[in-house]
Scaffold this motif. Structure first.
Motif: not given
Length: 214
Positions: A62-67, A132-140, A150-156, A176-183
């Motif tokens: 997977f390619r991270p959404l951000v660095d 562990c979490g999942y969101r379908s709108d992370l591409m934004r 903030h979106a990750i913190w809010q989800q949990f 530590s935190v890692s994020c793909s476009d959905t997970y």
């Protein structure tokens, strides 16, 4: 007697030429052909040609959404601020910090979730606290580490299954935190981490294969 010889001569003249010619052999009687036996798996087409076995293609990483370093620093800032708002840092407890060695296993489990393509599960073989979490709108949030953190913190924080309590616990100072476009995966611990040999190798392989963020 003469009449008998005359009749024999006439009969020979009538039949002799036909007997002298070669007669065609009678064709042997052939019964009906037996039914053709066909495979029960394919009654209409011939067997497919054999294909050489090949190794399966490598699973794309997977390619991270951000660095990832920017995301981790942003998440630590978000976590520190939110924890402080709810409870002041207890005396003798270290403030939350990004653990770059903890990131190795965090990224690898993020990859496992991407490979599973729909299943959300924990890695129970590792000793850290894991969210562990999942969101379908992370591409934004691409290339927006603060907003993604903030979106990750809010989800949990909205979770009712214990994620909220772990996330706001000051004792979990190494994060530590890692994020793909959905997970996304967050790992936390009370002490610094020493990654295993397998985690080091897997993380280096992931670094070599994934497309870096421009």
């Amino acid at each position: 007697m003469k009449n008998t010889l005359l009749l024999l001569a006439l009969a020979w003249l009538a039949v002799g030429p036909a007997l002298a010619q070669p007669q065609p052999r009678p064709r042997p009687q052939v019964g009906p052909r037996p039914p053709v036996r066909r495979s029960r798996f394919d009654a209409t087409r011939p067997p497919a040609p054999k294909v050489l076995a090949v190794l399966p293609a490598k699973t794309p990483t997977f390619r991270p959404l951000v660095d990832l370093q920017a995301l981790n620093l942003a998440y630590v800032r978000e976590l520190a601020r939110r924890r402080q708002l709810r409870q002041a840092l207890p005396p003798g407890v270290r403030p939350v910090q990004y653990d770059s060695l903890l990131l190795f296993g965090t990224v690898l489990h993020n990859q496992r979730l991407v490979n599973a393509n729909g299943d959300l599960f924990h890695d129970f073989k590792q000793p850290h606290s894991e969210l562990c979490g999942y969101r379908s709108d992370l591409m934004r949030y691409r290339d927006q580490p603060a907003q993604l953190a903030h979106a990750i913190w809010q989800q949990f924080d909205n979770s009712k299954t214990g994620h909220k309590e772990i996330q706001q616990d000051h004792q979990f100072a190494h994060v530590s935190v890692s994020c793909s476009d959905t997970y996304f995966v967050v790992r936390l611990d009370r002490q610094p981490t020493t990654p295993t040999k397998a985690e080091r190798q897997g993380y280096r392989q992931w670094q070599a294969q994934h497309a870096p963020v421009p």
